[in-house]
Scaffold this active site. Structure first.
Site, short mmCIF file in Angstrom:
data_model
loop_
_atom_site.label_atom_id
_atom_site.label_comp_id
_atom_site.label_asym_id
_atom_site.label_seq_id
_atom_site.Cartn_x
_atom_site.Cartn_y
_atom_site.Cartn_z
N GLU A 173 -4.57 -6.93 13.54
CA GLU A 173 -5.61 -5.38 13.44
C GLU A 173 -4.64 -4.96 14.62
O GLU A 173 -4.77 -5.07 15.80
CB GLU A 173 -6.90 -5.87 13.49
CG GLU A 173 -7.58 -6.39 11.85
CD GLU A 173 -7.32 -7.64 11.86
OE1 GLU A 173 -6.33 -8.36 12.53
OE2 GLU A 173 -8.18 -7.94 10.52
N TYR A 209 -2.02 -11.62 11.84
CA TYR A 209 -2.60 -10.58 12.45
C TYR A 209 -2.36 -9.99 13.33
O TYR A 209 -1.73 -10.70 13.80
CB TYR A 209 -4.15 -11.67 11.82
CG TYR A 209 -4.71 -12.22 11.05
CD1 TYR A 209 -5.30 -10.43 9.72
CD2 TYR A 209 -5.51 -12.92 10.13
CE1 TYR A 209 -6.11 -10.99 8.74
CE2 TYR A 209 -6.27 -13.14 8.94
CZ TYR A 209 -6.54 -12.32 8.53
OH TYR A 209 -7.23 -12.03 7.27
N THR A 261 3.43 5.19 -2.30
CA THR A 261 3.43 3.62 -2.30
C THR A 261 5.19 3.89 -2.13
O THR A 261 5.86 5.00 -2.20
CB THR A 261 3.08 2.98 -3.72
OG1 THR A 261 4.05 3.81 -5.29
CG2 THR A 261 1.86 3.19 -4.77
N ASP A 305 0.45 13.06 -3.28
CA ASP A 305 0.74 11.58 -3.73
C ASP A 305 2.08 11.62 -4.15
O ASP A 305 2.10 11.70 -5.89
CB ASP A 305 -0.58 11.26 -4.61
CG ASP A 305 -0.26 9.88 -4.99
OD1 ASP A 305 1.10 9.19 -4.87
OD2 ASP A 305 -1.63 9.05 -5.76
N ARG A 351 5.99 -4.09 -2.79
CA ARG A 351 4.85 -3.47 -3.99
C ARG A 351 4.28 -3.08 -1.79
O ARG A 351 3.75 -4.04 -1.34
CB ARG A 351 3.93 -4.59 -4.14
CG ARG A 351 2.66 -4.05 -4.74
CD ARG A 351 2.17 -4.80 -6.05
NE ARG A 351 4.50 -5.01 -7.36
CZ ARG A 351 3.71 -4.15 -8.46
NH1 ARG A 351 2.56 -3.08 -7.91
NH2 ARG A 351 4.71 -3.77 -8.72
N LYS A 372 8.26 2.13 -6.21
CA LYS A 372 8.88 3.21 -7.33
C LYS A 372 9.54 3.30 -7.18
O LYS A 372 10.66 2.20 -6.56
CB LYS A 372 7.99 3.99 -7.36
CG LYS A 372 6.31 3.39 -8.15
CD LYS A 372 5.50 4.65 -8.05
CE LYS A 372 3.86 3.44 -9.32
NZ LYS A 372 3.08 3.67 -7.44
N1 DSN Z 1 0.54 2.26 -11.87
C1 DSN Z 1 1.29 3.29 -11.76
C2 DSN Z 1 1.85 3.43 -12.39
O1 DSN Z 1 2.07 3.07 -13.52
O2 DSN Z 1 2.01 5.32 -12.40
C3 DSN Z 1 0.36 4.05 -10.89
O3 DSN Z 1 -0.62 3.53 -10.43
#
Ligand code: DSN
Length: 417
Positions: free
Chosen positions: A53, A51, A223, A197, A232, A226
């Site tokens: 924080e 942890y 994120t 984003d 993740r 991707k």
């Molecule tokens: N689930 C993601 C996507 O497939 O684009 C977006 O959060």
């Protein structure tokens, strides 16, 4: 036999089956990828036990000397990779990063502009079923009916009228480059914060094949799993001026203890993306998407906006006289993994849809190039043209499985036992 197989054979068997699935199928979901063995190793490390924080040097728990080293390293690498003044690497998901962004820079009820979900935006860009649409007054923007691209003049007119506190740029199903410079000009003109984003295109930005939003936006969320090929998780970048508000909104505003194991994976992924090879990888993702698009168009399939500038393609399944749902399921039966998606001004429901979203990041990570994309396009066209064809899906699935096995899967087939 490893610890998981010894300790929990039941879970181990499920993991093994998923591993096999990832090897034998063609992964075309635009938001998915294969993390490297190094990223998986860091993410599965002992930092899952801790942890922490707070932030480096200001923790609420003892024992964080190495957590501080790790998080500081991840922050510095993220700043270097994207040329950002400030980075927060604690965000656990894209949705939470966006929640923190709104919490930091708007009050409940304030007006925010975002791309409508059914036109390519994201749930957290103001969908009425999401916290964003419930807590804030979202004014949506759409794509132009003819070009199926964002009309920046129309967007400017909406912004002048709505006077939003925040303008959100970024999408999950938009196959064209986004003009962040003009977004920034519009935001400045109407006195709004530009928040980008960039989850889908973070790897393309890191690899220099999409304009960076960082010089134009006060805040950028993303994120990390991707196109960026990390674990993740998520992150947020900001100007120095916005740094404190962002950090407070992440912790304690929306999150508790940071996921240090994921931060370890992010640090590794940022270093991988800083290597020159990552630029080659990013270029290849885009070249592969263009080749896949060409193959589909040659097969008589219509693509939203007529093609792609980035890693993804949005197929108009009406051109094959089927729904997105049917297309997705038929392709799954053939070992080709995609997701159905609404297309702009879709006449079908968001569950059934008229679209299919395809992306090339994962196949590119397996070392495939334009020649392979032509082969993949021909399988897709065959299945879309005859989704109920007797034995067709099974025949394609066998071809796909033997083809796919010829391409190594990062993090799986190169993983040390
Ligand atoms: N689930 C993601 C996507 O497939 O684009 C977006 O959060």
């Amino acid at each position: 036999m490893d610890a998981l197989h010894r300790g929990d054979p039941e879970v181990a068997a499920i993991v093994d089956r998923e591993t096999q699935r990832q090897i034998e199928t063609l992964e075309l979901i635009a938001s998915e990828n294969y993390a490297s063995s190094a990223v998986l190793g860091a993410t599965g490390s002992v930092f899952t036990n801790k942890y922490a924080e707070g932030y480096p040097g200001k923790r609420y728990y003892a024992g964080n000397v190495h957590s501080d080293e790790l998080e500081t390293l991840a922050i510095e690498r993220a700043k270097q990779l994207f040329g950002a003044e400030h980075a927060n690497v604690q965000c656990t998901s894209g949705a939470e990063a966006n929640m923190a962004a709104y919490l930091a820079f708007a009050e409940p009820g304030d007006t925010i502009m975002g791309m409508e979900l059914t036109q390519g935006g994201h749930l957290t860009h103001g969908s009425p079923v999401n916290f964003s649409g419930k807590l804030y007054h979202f004014v949506p923007y759409t794509v132009d009916r003819e070009s199926e691209t964002i009309d920046m003049d129309a967007l400017r007119a909406i912004a002048r009228d709505a006077k939003p506190r925040i303008i959100v740029a970024g999408a999950t199903a938009y196959p064209r480059a986004i003009d962040f410079k003009t977004f920034g000009e519009i935001a400045r003109e109407v006195g709004a914060l530009l928040m980008v984003d960039m989850a889908h295109i973070a790897g393309l930005v890191a690899g220099g094949v999409h304009e960076s939003p960082v010089p134009h936006a006060g805040l950028v969320t993303s994120t990390t799993h991707k196109t960026l090929r990390g674990p993740r998780g998520a992150m947020a970048l900001s100007t120095l001026e916005n740094a404190d508000a962002l950090d407070r909104a992440v912790f304690p505003g929306t999150q508790g203890g940071p996921h240090l194991h994921s931060i370890a994976g992010k640090a590794v992924a940022f270093a991988e993306a800083l290597k020159p090879e990552f630029k080659t990888y990013a270029r290849q993702i885009v070249a592969n998407a263009a080749a896949l698009a060409e193959g589909l168009i040659a097969g008589g399939i219509r693509l939203v906006s007529g093609g792609t500038d980035n890693h993804l393609i949005l197929v108009d399944c009406n051109s094959a006289n089927i729904s997105g749902l049917k297309a997705q399921n038929a392709l799954q039966g053939a070992g080709i993994i995609t997701n159905r998606n609404t297309i702009p001004y879709d006449e079908r429901s968001a569950y059934v849809t008229s679209g299919l979203r395809l992306g090339t990041p994962a196949l590119t990570s397996r070392g495939m190039g334009p020649a392979e994309m032509k082969q993949v396009a021909s399988w897709i066209v065959r299945v879309l043209r005859d989704p109920d064809g007797d034995g067709l899906r099974e025949a394609v699935r066998d071809e796909v499985a033997s083809f796919a096995k010829g391409y190594p899967v990062p993090g799986i087939t190169d993983r040390e036992a």
